[in-house]
Motif scaffolding. Structure first.
Motif, PDB file in Angstrom:
ATOM      1  N   GLN A 104     100.585 106.181  70.552  1.00  0.00           N
ATOM      2  CA  GLN A 104     101.299 105.043  71.141  1.00  0.00           C
ATOM      3  C   GLN A 104     101.034 103.757  70.340  1.00  0.00           C
ATOM      4  N   VAL A 105      99.916 103.741  69.592  1.00  0.00           N
ATOM      5  CA  VAL A 105      99.621 102.585  68.735  1.00  0.00           C
ATOM      6  C   VAL A 105     100.486 102.686  67.489  1.00  0.00           C
ATOM      7  N   ARG A 106     101.309 101.646  67.247  1.00  0.00           N
ATOM      8  CA  ARG A 106     102.287 101.694  66.163  1.00  0.00           C
ATOM      9  C   ARG A 106     101.795 100.927  64.936  1.00  0.00           C
ATOM     10  N   LYS A 107     102.356 101.240  63.813  1.00  0.00           N
ATOM     11  CA  LYS A 107     102.018 100.547  62.565  1.00  0.00           C
ATOM     12  C   LYS A 107     102.652  99.160  62.571  1.00  0.00           C
ATOM     13  N   PRO A 108     101.847  98.107  62.371  1.00  0.00           N
ATOM     14  CA  PRO A 108     102.422  96.751  62.360  1.00  0.00           C
ATOM     15  C   PRO A 108     103.449  96.591  61.243  1.00  0.00           C
ATOM     16  N   GLU A 109     104.561  95.985  61.598  1.00  0.00           N
ATOM     17  CA  GLU A 109     105.624  95.784  60.611  1.00  0.00           C
ATOM     18  C   GLU A 109     105.744  94.335  60.177  1.00  0.00           C
ATOM     19  N   GLU A 110     104.982  93.467  60.805  1.00  0.00           N
ATOM     20  CA  GLU A 110     105.042  92.049  60.440  1.00  0.00           C
ATOM     21  C   GLU A 110     103.680  91.417  60.679  1.00  0.00           C
ATOM     22  N   GLY A 111     103.489  90.260  60.110  1.00  0.00           N
ATOM     23  CA  GLY A 111     102.235  89.552  60.295  1.00  0.00           C
ATOM     24  C   GLY A 111     102.267  88.689  61.546  1.00  0.00           C
ATOM     25  N   LEU A 112     101.286  87.794  61.617  1.00  0.00           N
ATOM     26  CA  LEU A 112     101.156  86.909  62.785  1.00  0.00           C
ATOM     27  C   LEU A 112     101.240  85.467  62.313  1.00  0.00           C
ATOM     28  N   VAL A 113     102.058  84.684  63.027  1.00  0.00           N
ATOM     29  CA  VAL A 113     102.151  83.253  62.763  1.00  0.00           C
ATOM     30  C   VAL A 113     101.769  82.522  64.042  1.00  0.00           C
ATOM     31  N   TYR A 114     100.736  81.666  63.942  1.00  0.00           N
ATOM     32  CA  TYR A 114     100.264  80.934  65.121  1.00  0.00           C
ATOM     33  C   TYR A 114     100.360  79.447  64.811  1.00  0.00           C
ATOM     34  N   THR A 115     101.000  78.709  65.710  1.00  0.00           N
ATOM     35  CA  THR A 115     101.196  77.271  65.521  1.00  0.00           C
ATOM     36  C   THR A 115     100.267  76.497  66.451  1.00  0.00           C
ATOM     37  N   ARG A 116      99.549  75.538  65.863  1.00  0.00           N
ATOM     38  CA  ARG A 116      98.657  74.673  66.665  1.00  0.00           C
ATOM     39  C   ARG A 116      98.905  73.243  66.223  1.00  0.00           C
ATOM     40  N   GLY A 117      99.619  72.505  67.069  1.00  0.00           N
ATOM     41  CA  GLY A 117     100.003  71.154  66.694  1.00  0.00           C
ATOM     42  C   GLY A 117     100.970  71.201  65.521  1.00  0.00           C
ATOM     43  N   ALA A 118     100.613  70.477  64.450  1.00  0.00           N
ATOM     44  CA  ALA A 118     101.465  70.465  63.257  1.00  0.00           C
ATOM     45  C   ALA A 118     101.066  71.547  62.271  1.00  0.00           C
ATOM     46  N   SER A 119     100.023  72.334  62.635  1.00  0.00           N
ATOM     47  CA  SER A 119      99.507  73.325  61.678  1.00  0.00           C
ATOM     48  C   SER A 119     100.021  74.717  62.034  1.00  0.00           C
ATOM     49  N   ARG A 120     100.275  75.477  61.003  1.00  0.00           N
ATOM     50  CA  ARG A 120     100.686  76.867  61.172  1.00  0.00           C
ATOM     51  C   ARG A 120      99.698  77.748  60.413  1.00  0.00           C
ATOM     52  N   PHE A 121      99.261  78.827  61.114  1.00  0.00           N
ATOM     53  CA  PHE A 121      98.280  79.743  60.532  1.00  0.00           C
ATOM     54  C   PHE A 121      98.908  81.137  60.464  1.00  0.00           C
ATOM     55  N   ARG A 122      98.815  81.749  59.279  1.00  0.00           N
ATOM     56  CA  ARG A 122      99.480  83.040  59.065  1.00  0.00           C
ATOM     57  C   ARG A 122      98.463  84.137  58.739  1.00  0.00           C
ATOM     58  N   LEU A 123      98.719  85.291  59.372  1.00  0.00           N
ATOM     59  CA  LEU A 123      97.997  86.507  58.996  1.00  0.00           C
ATOM     60  C   LEU A 123      99.028  87.455  58.408  1.00  0.00           C
ATOM     61  N   PRO A 124      98.841  87.945  57.201  1.00  0.00           N
ATOM     62  CA  PRO A 124      99.822  88.857  56.598  1.00  0.00           C
ATOM     63  C   PRO A 124      99.805  90.212  57.312  1.00  0.00           C
ATOM     64  N   ASP A 125     100.881  90.958  57.153  1.00  0.00           N
ATOM     65  CA  ASP A 125     101.010  92.239  57.857  1.00  0.00           C
ATOM     66  C   ASP A 125      99.921  93.224  57.456  1.00  0.00           C
ATOM     67  N   TYR A 126      99.508  93.213  56.206  1.00  0.00           N
ATOM     68  CA  TYR A 126      98.481  94.181  55.790  1.00  0.00           C
ATOM     69  C   TYR A 126      97.165  93.918  56.508  1.00  0.00           C
ATOM     70  N   GLU A 127      96.857  92.631  56.768  1.00  0.00           N
ATOM     71  CA  GLU A 127      95.609  92.313  57.457  1.00  0.00           C
ATOM     72  C   GLU A 127      95.698  92.733  58.926  1.00  0.00           C
TER      73      GLU A 127
END
Length: 711
Positions: free
Chosen positions: A330-353
């Motif tokens: 049931q656990v699937r392979k991630p197909e995209e990364g994570l983008v988290y916005t905090r105020g004016a800052s954006r933090f990205r985790l790539p899909d491989y991570e």
């Protein structure tokens, strides 16, 4: 039974019933000299009996004072309302436990020490169901049968008197002491104990009784096995295995009160009728806070049936790995990364991570814990990025990130929240998922047998079988941990599948178990072939003890039923009975079965004790109707039926674990033919009798029973 008890019951005239008096009279002439020697130091029989009655009165008076003292205690000393309520509950339980039941003997045995023994133990001890002490001096008047010193009452013998010179047993009628007999521990063998024999053979009605007065040395060894030990008892019919298991639970609660008071004890029986039958044993021993349940109570009642071969396949231990694989797919392979916005800052985790985080957690913890950890790991990586940019986030920020919408959305995509019902529905509906999960474990034919021919529309509409319930429990534990008990008692364990045993093993994962059963009485499609197999599926290391000496079932009855053993359990030794039971067995052909059943039921009711009419399930209601038409009072046993009737009509599938003084087995050939392991079911039916067994048949008897004794 002990090898060397005296068997002379000493009674006052008119106070014991005729049967007990006859037992004493039959042996009186042969043992006059031994009796004279035994009572020489005590005075005459009447004087001894009077002294013992006086002691009983003293002990009962002390018990009343103990109860009055418990009633006088107040919970007002508690510091707060919650503590006061808890203390009041404990005091109420203490008062209830100190109730003196007028029809129950306060003590049943006495031990007299050898002279010059050289220890601090009392010269004389009385053994009973509870501890009683003198309120003023604290002097013990009656010792609880579970106390360490009371072990000698059950174990001492000529080979090892354990520092005692004599064992005395007491006979009671109701709560009145009517007789006593002495057993010297110096090696004199004076025959079987009349009082012990009478107690074992005493007719019964209603629920099962405790056996504290009649526990035998091999039984006591099992009862007093220490808490960490898992004990498996292979017990032939009438050997008392169920009673032994219940008494072990009572003993462990006494010896490890604090630990088991927190973690609890669970009794698991085969059906509700069985649990009703044994329900009075532990309360009679002072243990009222013990949970009792059937496997269906624990796992959920089935709402559908299925073929026996499919049920057996689902009960196979290989299904545990199939389910584990199905869940983690049931656990699937991630197909995209994570983008988290905090105020004016954006933090990205790539899909491989994200893939690396998911892969590092997959299968290392329970599914729900892994899902929560996945969210926290993602949030932690975002915090690392924040720190790299010069921010100083704390744990509260990490929790906020873990609960944020982007993280929750990604977690739902990669690690979806699932239920056991959803996973099992997909597994039994989706051939591709089943093929992937069962690769190298199940053959193509086995996979085809598991797939639903007509899949349910959703898991909410699915109907689950008994085997499915065990699979769902396995999945539930893979998702979240199952609560456990400190000790588990499982009766009729030979009838449980590997997956059901795994479910029970999870419920004592941090504790121990007492496993009871008889391989010859296995009646399910997945019945066990060895106790080592049962223990392996429970996940327990344990010792196997065998009880082959029957105390309850008469010899002719046990011998007749044992004709089936070569066909149902060829590896087991034939059980032996200590009871000759002359005239206990009747086998009769009846042209009109209903008429013969009614006539035999009337004859059985004219005798003392309970009566069980065991019939094929499909005939039980009809025979109950014939009894009703003839005006014979009776009850029809069901899962929640009242067992207070002296005569009960018992469907064969509910007979396991029950016993009756007089048993009528109707149409054994139909019982044998009704299911794949029908001969084992018949073996169960034939071994429920304590006093007499009558077999009535219109159809030819099963060939496996061999010749028929004359009626």
């Amino acid at each position: 039974m002990p090898a060397d008890p005296t068997a002379v019951a000493r009674e006052s005239p008119g106070e014991a019933d005729a049967d007990q008096s006859d037992l004493a009279d039959d042996r009186a002439q042969d043992r006059a000299q031994d009796r004279a020697q035994d009572r020489a130091g005590d005075g005459g029989e009447a004087e001894v009996l009077a002294a013992e009655r006086a002691y009983l009165s003293e002990a009962r008076a002390a018990l009343r004072r103990m109860r009055e003292h418990a009633r006088s205690l107040s919970a007002d000393v508690a510091a707060d309302w919650v503590s006061r309520q808890y203390l009041e509950s404990l005091l109420d339980q203490r008062v209830a436990a100190l109730a003196d039941r007028p029809d129950t003997p306060l003590f049943f045995g006495r031990m007299d020490a050898c002279e010059g023994r050289g220890d601090d133990l009392p010269a004389t001890i009385y053994v009973g169901r509870r501890h009683v002490h003198d309120g003023d001096e604290g002097r013990p008047l009656v010792l609880d049968w579970r106390a360490p010193v009371a072990r000698a009452f059950y174990r001492a013998g000529p080979a090892d008197p354990m520092g005692w010179r004599r064992r005395r047993r007491f006979g009671f009628q109701g709560g009145e002491l009517t007789a006593y007999e002495d057993e010297p521990l110096d090696g004199r063998a004076l025959g079987p104990s009349a009082i012990l024999t009478r107690e074992i053979e005493r007719p019964r009605t209603g629920p099962m009784r405790d056996i504290v007065a009649t526990i035998q040395p091999d039984q006591d060894e099992i009862v007093r096995a220490d808490l960490p030990a898992t004990v498996c008892v292979q017990g032939a019919p009438g050997t008392g295995k169920t009673a032994v298991g219940l008494h072990r639970a009572a003993y462990l609660l006494f010896a490890h009160r604090k630990r088991l008071g927190r973690s609890g004890v669970l009794i698991v029986g085969p059906n509700r009728a069985f649990l009703a039958y044994i329900s009075a044993v532990l309360p009679a021993l002072g243990e009222i806070h013990v949970e009792q349940a059937t496997v269906d109570d624990l796992l959920g009642a089935p709402t559908a049936d299925e073929p026996a071969d499919v049920a057996a396949l689902k009960g196979d231990a290989r299904m545990a790995e199939v389910l584990r694989r199905a869940l983690w797919r049931q656990v699937r392979k991630p197909e995209e990364g994570l983008v988290y916005t905090r105020g004016a800052s954006r933090f990205r985790l790539p899909d491989y991570e994200v893939r690396e985080i998911a892969a590092s957690l997959r299968g290392t913890a329970r599914y729900a814990n892994g899902r929560a950890a996945f969210a926290q790991r993602l949030a932690h990586r975002i915090l690392v990025l924040m720190e790299q940019r010069g921010e100083a986030p704390d744990d509260r920020v990490q929790d906020q990130v873990a609960r944020s919408r982007p993280v929750k959305r990604l977690v739902d995509q990669v690690w979806p929240k699932v239920t056991a019902e959803q996973v099992l529905h997909r597994l039994l509906s989706d051939a591709d998922l089943l093929r992937a999960a069962a690769k190298g474990l199940l053959s193509e034919d086995e996979q085809a047998a598991l797939l639903w021919a007509k899949p349910y529309r959703s898991h909410r509409s699915a109907k689950w079988t008994a085997a499915d319930r065990a699979l769902l429990d396995e999945l539930n534990d893979l998702i979240e941990r199952t609560p456990t008990f400190g000790h588990l008692v499982v009766d009729e364990a030979q009838d449980l599948s590997a997956m059901q045993l795994r479910a029970l093993g999870r419920r004592c994962a941090g504790g121990s178990a007492t496993v009871l059963g008889d391989l010859a009485q296995g009646t399910t499609a997945w019945s066990a072939s060895s106790w080592e197999e049962v223990l392996r599926h429970l996940g327990r290391d344990g010792q196997v003890a065998e009880l082959t000496l029957g105390f309850r079932v008469p010899g002719p009855v046990l011998d007749y039923a044992a004709r089936l053993l070569p066909h149902i359990a060829p590896g087991l030794a034939a059980p032996r009975s200590l009871r000759a039971g002359a005239g206990a067995l009747t086998v009769r052909r009846a042209p009109d079965l209903a008429e013969a059943v009614v006539a035999q039921a009337r004859r059985s009711l004219d005798r003392e004790g309970s009566v069980g009419l065991i019939a094929p399930d499909g005939m039980a209601a009809d025979l109950a109707g014939a009894l009703a038409a003839a005006g014979v009072p009776h009850g029809l046993l069901g899962p929640d039926a009242d067992q207070a009737h002296r005569l009960l009509v018992v469907p064969a599938t509910l007979a396991k674990g029950l016993e009756y003084d007089h048993v009528i087995v109707a149409e054994p050939a139909r019982i044998a033919a009704a299911e794949p392991r029908g001969l084992a079911r018949l073996y169960v039916a034939l071994t429920r009798a304590v006093t007499s067994l009558t077999v009535l048949h219109r159809e030819p008897l099963p060939a496996e029973l061999g010749g028929v004794p004359s009626a």
